[in-house]
Design a protein around this motif. Structure first.
Motif, PDB file in Angstrom:
ATOM      1  N   PHE A  28       0.833  -1.214   0.000  1.00  0.00           N
ATOM      2  CA  PHE A  28       0.000   0.000   0.000  1.00  0.00           C
ATOM      3  C   PHE A  28       0.864   1.259   0.000  1.00  0.00           C
ATOM      4  O   PHE A  28       0.575   2.220  -0.700  1.00  0.00           O
ATOM      5  N   TRP A 170      -6.913  -7.248   6.900  1.00  0.00           N
ATOM      6  CA  TRP A 170      -7.766  -8.262   6.273  1.00  0.00           C
ATOM      7  C   TRP A 170      -9.232  -7.837   6.347  1.00  0.00           C
ATOM      8  O   TRP A 170      -9.981  -7.955   5.382  1.00  0.00           O
ATOM      9  N   TRP A 171      -9.629  -7.295   7.500  1.00  0.00           N
ATOM     10  CA  TRP A 171     -11.021  -6.894   7.733  1.00  0.00           C
ATOM     11  C   TRP A 171     -11.455  -5.823   6.717  1.00  0.00           C
ATOM     12  O   TRP A 171     -12.557  -5.856   6.201  1.00  0.00           O
ATOM     13  N   ARG A 173      -9.865  -5.023   3.812  1.00  0.00           N
ATOM     14  CA  ARG A 173      -9.058  -5.118   2.595  1.00  0.00           C
ATOM     15  C   ARG A 173      -9.782  -4.586   1.356  1.00  0.00           C
ATOM     16  O   ARG A 173      -9.166  -3.869   0.546  1.00  0.00           O
ATOM     17  N   HIS A 174     -11.075  -4.898   1.206  1.00  0.00           N
ATOM     18  CA  HIS A 174     -11.765  -4.476  -0.020  1.00  0.00           C
ATOM     19  C   HIS A 174     -11.868  -2.951  -0.094  1.00  0.00           C
ATOM     20  O   HIS A 174     -11.631  -2.349  -1.145  1.00  0.00           O
ATOM     21  N   LYS A 175     -12.208  -2.338   1.039  1.00  0.00           N
ATOM     22  CA  LYS A 175     -12.341  -0.872   1.057  1.00  0.00           C
ATOM     23  C   LYS A 175     -10.972  -0.212   0.878  1.00  0.00           C
ATOM     24  O   LYS A 175     -10.838   0.786   0.160  1.00  0.00           O
ATOM     25  N   ILE A 177      -8.331  -1.406  -0.647  1.00  0.00           N
ATOM     26  CA  ILE A 177      -7.860  -1.564  -2.036  1.00  0.00           C
ATOM     27  C   ILE A 177      -8.616  -0.597  -2.956  1.00  0.00           C
ATOM     28  O   ILE A 177      -8.020   0.084  -3.790  1.00  0.00           O
ATOM     29  N   PHE A 178      -9.938  -0.494  -2.775  1.00  0.00           N
ATOM     30  CA  PHE A 178     -10.743   0.422  -3.606  1.00  0.00           C
ATOM     31  C   PHE A 178     -10.258   1.861  -3.409  1.00  0.00           C
ATOM     32  O   PHE A 178     -10.007   2.601  -4.365  1.00  0.00           O
ATOM     33  N   SER A 180      -7.355   2.915  -2.243  1.00  0.00           N
ATOM     34  CA  SER A 180      -5.985   3.128  -2.731  1.00  0.00           C
ATOM     35  C   SER A 180      -5.951   3.172  -4.256  1.00  0.00           C
ATOM     36  O   SER A 180      -5.194   3.938  -4.839  1.00  0.00           O
ATOM     37  N   PHE A 181      -6.785   2.371  -4.898  1.00  0.00           N
ATOM     38  CA  PHE A 181      -6.792   2.300  -6.354  1.00  0.00           C
ATOM     39  C   PHE A 181      -7.467   3.525  -6.973  1.00  0.00           C
ATOM     40  O   PHE A 181      -6.977   4.080  -7.954  1.00  0.00           O
ATOM     41  N   TYR A 189     -19.238   5.120  -4.285  1.00  0.00           N
ATOM     42  CA  TYR A 189     -19.698   3.739  -4.081  1.00  0.00           C
ATOM     43  C   TYR A 189     -19.754   3.387  -2.597  1.00  0.00           C
ATOM     44  O   TYR A 189     -19.713   2.216  -2.223  1.00  0.00           O
ATOM     45  N   GLY A 190     -19.814   4.420  -1.763  1.00  0.00           N
ATOM     46  CA  GLY A 190     -20.045   4.190  -0.337  1.00  0.00           C
ATOM     47  C   GLY A 190     -18.798   3.892   0.476  1.00  0.00           C
ATOM     48  O   GLY A 190     -18.901   3.548   1.649  1.00  0.00           O
ATOM     49  N   VAL A 191     -17.593   4.022  -0.119  1.00  0.00           N
ATOM     50  CA  VAL A 191     -16.365   3.839   0.678  1.00  0.00           C
ATOM     51  C   VAL A 191     -15.978   5.202   1.240  1.00  0.00           C
ATOM     52  O   VAL A 191     -15.740   6.138   0.479  1.00  0.00           O
ATOM     53  N   LEU A 238      -2.364  -9.019  -7.507  1.00  0.00           N
ATOM     54  CA  LEU A 238      -2.245  -8.534  -6.129  1.00  0.00           C
ATOM     55  C   LEU A 238      -1.976  -9.650  -5.107  1.00  0.00           C
ATOM     56  O   LEU A 238      -1.074  -9.493  -4.271  1.00  0.00           O
ATOM     57  N   PRO A 239      -2.702 -10.776  -5.142  1.00  0.00           N
ATOM     58  CA  PRO A 239      -2.412 -11.805  -4.134  1.00  0.00           C
ATOM     59  C   PRO A 239      -0.964 -12.288  -4.215  1.00  0.00           C
ATOM     60  O   PRO A 239      -0.313 -12.482  -3.199  1.00  0.00           O
TER      61      PRO A 239
ATOM     62  N   ARG B  86     -26.870   6.039  -2.730  1.00  0.00           N
ATOM     63  CA  ARG B  86     -25.518   5.573  -3.027  1.00  0.00           C
ATOM     64  C   ARG B  86     -25.209   4.309  -2.227  1.00  0.00           C
ATOM     65  O   ARG B  86     -24.668   3.350  -2.756  1.00  0.00           O
ATOM     66  N   ARG B  87     -25.581   4.329  -0.938  1.00  0.00           N
ATOM     67  CA  ARG B  87     -25.304   3.157  -0.096  1.00  0.00           C
ATOM     68  C   ARG B  87     -26.035   1.918  -0.614  1.00  0.00           C
ATOM     69  O   ARG B  87     -25.554   0.803  -0.494  1.00  0.00           O
ATOM     70  N   ASP B 101      -5.338   4.731  -9.977  1.00  0.00           N
ATOM     71  CA  ASP B 101      -3.911   4.483 -10.081  1.00  0.00           C
ATOM     72  C   ASP B 101      -3.696   3.184 -10.865  1.00  0.00           C
ATOM     73  O   ASP B 101      -3.865   2.093 -10.337  1.00  0.00           O
ATOM     74  N   TRP B 104      -1.679  -0.266 -10.067  1.00  0.00           N
ATOM     75  CA  TRP B 104      -2.112  -1.348  -9.175  1.00  0.00           C
ATOM     76  C   TRP B 104      -2.141  -2.682  -9.927  1.00  0.00           C
ATOM     77  O   TRP B 104      -2.616  -2.747 -11.059  1.00  0.00           O
ATOM     78  N   PRO B 105      -1.654  -3.731  -9.292  1.00  0.00           N
ATOM     79  CA  PRO B 105      -1.645  -5.044  -9.957  1.00  0.00           C
ATOM     80  C   PRO B 105      -3.023  -5.691  -9.895  1.00  0.00           C
ATOM     81  O   PRO B 105      -3.237  -6.656  -9.171  1.00  0.00           O
ATOM     82  N   MET B 114     -15.010  -4.245  -7.858  1.00  0.00           N
ATOM     83  CA  MET B 114     -14.660  -3.478  -6.654  1.00  0.00           C
ATOM     84  C   MET B 114     -15.845  -2.938  -5.857  1.00  0.00           C
ATOM     85  O   MET B 114     -15.904  -3.103  -4.635  1.00  0.00           O
ATOM     86  N   ARG B 117     -17.464  -5.808  -4.009  1.00  0.00           N
ATOM     87  CA  ARG B 117     -16.618  -6.339  -2.930  1.00  0.00           C
ATOM     88  C   ARG B 117     -16.569  -5.364  -1.755  1.00  0.00           C
ATOM     89  O   ARG B 117     -16.514  -5.785  -0.597  1.00  0.00           O
ATOM     90  N   ALA B 118     -16.584  -4.046  -2.052  1.00  0.00           N
ATOM     91  CA  ALA B 118     -16.487  -3.047  -0.966  1.00  0.00           C
ATOM     92  C   ALA B 118     -17.690  -3.125  -0.034  1.00  0.00           C
ATOM     93  O   ALA B 118     -17.624  -2.659   1.106  1.00  0.00           O
ATOM     94  N   LYS B 119     -18.797  -3.698  -0.502  1.00  0.00           N
ATOM     95  CA  LYS B 119     -20.003  -3.807   0.335  1.00  0.00           C
ATOM     96  C   LYS B 119     -20.042  -5.125   1.112  1.00  0.00           C
ATOM     97  O   LYS B 119     -20.923  -5.328   1.946  1.00  0.00           O
ATOM     98  N   PRO B 122     -16.353  -8.750   5.826  1.00  0.00           N
ATOM     99  CA  PRO B 122     -14.970  -9.215   5.621  1.00  0.00           C
ATOM    100  C   PRO B 122     -14.869 -10.705   5.318  1.00  0.00           C
ATOM    101  O   PRO B 122     -13.980 -11.145   4.594  1.00  0.00           O
TER     102      PRO B 122
END
Lengths: 295, 290
Positions: A28, A170-171, A173-175, A177-178, A180-181, A189-191, A238-239, B86-87, B101, B104-105, B114, B117-119, B122
């Motif tokens: 990151f 880990w908890w 990770r999705h948010k 990564i989104f 950071s990207f 998208y709610g992040v 990424l993995p 939005r939510r 960016d 990113w790989p 994405m 997955r963000a929703k 964990p």
């Protein structure tokens, strides 16, 4: 002496713990262009040391040690949040924010250190010299920890911090990564961009403070850059990048120990050197592959 | 093209919205970007927002997306606040500039997934419904061949299609596209227009497209809103007259032609053959709009 000798074991385990924490975070750090953050937070911690000294926690008792660490940690997390807020008000320029907080914290640290010292100069009991020695000892311990001084307490602290940081990563990770990207869009998208950015900076601050007390400033900063930077040259998934980063961090630590032991070099810098060579190797292999493909 | 459904709840309802950016320095005043904007966007319609640079188009979009809060007035998206909408994944968004960016790989498929997955919790994985949404978005945007390609290895057009696929994978009801054809040639604009046609029809979307390009707007929209700080026009594209355009783009025209005085009632459309001999349609271009 073998690096697996009982005397070396706490140092080796603490080093591996620091490496395991730094490995995913470094990916990151490199991709968000935060390579300066390790230096920033570790130097900002000097302000925290000044606060601890002025508050009278200058001794080497367990209570004083715990309080020093807690104050430095709180100060560094605060510094990370200020960096984040300044970055936002500065059109997202975190490098400028890091530079400002680093300088201001160092300045504050020196002033508070002087205040603590001058307070003791006028100590009616005449213990000034003892206090001076304590204060220098505190600064050295906190800012320039030596991996070979690691004891089992440090190993447990490293493991606990590692579990905390890796679980948080880990908890979220999705948010993370989104964010950071694609920081400009993730909010649509709610992040929650500020909350997610602050989370990463807090995790970085905790890992830097923990790492610099165990292995010193140089290795603490390096562990947040080199493994990720090298791994990003070795895979475009990424993995796999995360796995490479972990292998380079852990392998570099073990090899650094062996190199330092064999050549009688200081261990921390030896680890940094091995990881730097790993980075050059990764860069070279990437360039060679590109060259082979183009011919 | 899909037909707007005026009997349904509106997709977006904007009531007397104003927005000012805070002062950027000591002694400076806040910048008022929008004032008194009232507009209703019908469900399944295709709205084009036209206006000059700095006219508040992108700001209005950010207000609809809930990324900014209005200084006054209110906005509802399918009867909910923008943040709620939005939510719930009701809005898909393609920004003006792709600021992601690309180092990113990540693969194209990972990027498209994405928002879903963000929703996730964990410990959860994508549901079958989520997976089929991703597959559908990939199919509609014709990026199936690129599924595993690294995001940084795409061309500009492929990247844009990937980002639109990301915008629709949450099964939104409203798709917001900010200047999607900026820098795209006419053939590219036509392809884009037909792509938006297909997506909107397939998914029953309401679409809002922001642009300052007339050709792109007419190709994509069935309703047009002209915005320059306030709303100057909101109707079908047929109603766009030179007078309206002169009024909306006055800020851009003035530095070139001097101050523009507009009388919408007397202005005429010089492209209309019946006005060929009108005095305003002579050689003096300044007279055409004033």
């Amino acid at each position: 002496m073998s690096i697996f000798h009982a005397d070396y074991l706490p140092a080796l385990l603490a080093g591996l713990g620091v490496a395991a924490i730094g490995a995913p975070l470094s990916v990151f750090v490199v991709l968000k262009r935060l390579a300066f953050i390790g230096q920033g937070v570790s130097h900002a911690a000097f302000g925290g040391v000044g606060v601890a000294l002025v508050l009278g926690f200058a001794g080497s008792s367990v209570t004083d040690n715990v309080m020093q660490s807690v104050i430095v940690l709180a100060f560094s997390i605060g510094a990370a949040l200020v960096i984040s807020a300044l970055g936002r008000s500065n059109k997202g320029r975190l490098d400028t924010a890091i530079g400002i907080v680093l300088s201001a914290s160092m300045a504050l640290g020196f002033i508070l250190f002087n205040i603590a010292e001058s307070g003791h100069d006028h100590d009616e009991h005449g213990h000034a010299h003892g206090h001076h020695a304590d204060e220098h000892h505190v600064i050295e311990e906190i800012l320039f920890g030596n991996i070979l001084n690691a004891n089992w307490n440090m190993v447990w602290v490293t493991i606990a911090t590692g579990v905390l940081i890796l679980t948080a990563l880990w908890w979220c990770r999705h948010k993370l990564i989104f964010w950071s990207f694609d920081e400009p869009v993730c909010a649509a998208y709610g992040v929650r961009e500020h909350r997610t950015g602050n989370l990463l900076l807090i995790l970085l601050a905790i890992s830097v403070v923990m790492a610099m007390q165990v292995v010193g400033v140089i290795l603490a900063a390096a562990t947040l850059v080199l493994p990720g930077a090298a791994a990003l040259h070795l895979s475009s998934r990424l993995p796999r990048v995360m796995i490479w980063s972990m292998l380079i961090a852990l392998g570099g630590t073990v090899l650094g120990f062996m190199l330092g032991d064999a050549a009688a070099w200081p261990i921390g810098p030896s680890i940094v050197l091995v990881q730097s060579v790993a980075y050059l190797g990764a860069l070279g292999s990437n360039k060679s592959l590109a060259l082979l493909r183009s011919t | 093209m899909t037909t707007p459904d005026q009997t349904q709840q509106p997709a977006v309802e904007i009531r007397d919205v104003a927005f000012s950016y805070p002062p950027s320095g000591i002694g400076e005043q806040g910048l008022e970007v929008l004032r008194g904007v009232t507009m209703r966007v019908e469900a399944r319609s295709r709205l084009g927002i036209l206006g000059p640079n700095g006219g508040g188009k992108s700001t209005l979009i950010k207000l609809i997306l809930g990324m900014l809060d209005p200084s006054a007035g209110s906005i509802q998206v399918f009867g909910k606040t923008p943040n709620q909408a939005r939510r719930e994944g009701l809005i898909g968004y393609l920004p003006q500039r792709i600021g992601a960016d690309l180092d990113w790989p990540l693969s194209v498929e990972q990027v498209i997934a994405m928002p879903l997955r963000a929703k996730l919790k964990p410990w959860s994985k994508l549901s079958d419904e989520d997976r089929s949404s991703i597959d559908r978005a990939i199919e509609l945007l014709e990026v199936d061949q690129l599924r595993d390609r690294r995001i940084g290895a795409l061309s500009g057009g492929q990247l844009q299609r990937t980002m639109i696929a990301r915008a629709i994978c949450t099964r939104p009801k409203l798709l917001v596209l900010d200047e999607p054809t900026l820098g795209v040639d006419i053939a590219g604009q036509q392809r884009f227009s037909s792509l938006i046609d297909t997506i909107s029809a397939e998914l029953g979307l309401t679409t809002i497209v922001v642009t300052h390009d007339m050709r792109a707007l007419v190709a994509v929209a069935d309703r047009v809103a002209c915005l320059s700080r306030t709303l100057h026009f909101h109707d079908t594209p047929d109603g766009l007259t030179p007078a309206v355009l002169a009024q909306v783009f006055a800020h851009d025209i003035e530095p070139i032609l001097g101050e523009v005085h507009i009388d919408a009632h007397t202005a005429v459309d010089c492209d209309d053959p019946s006005h060929a001999h009108h005095p305003d349609c002579g050689h003096d271009h300044r007279g055409g709009a004033s």
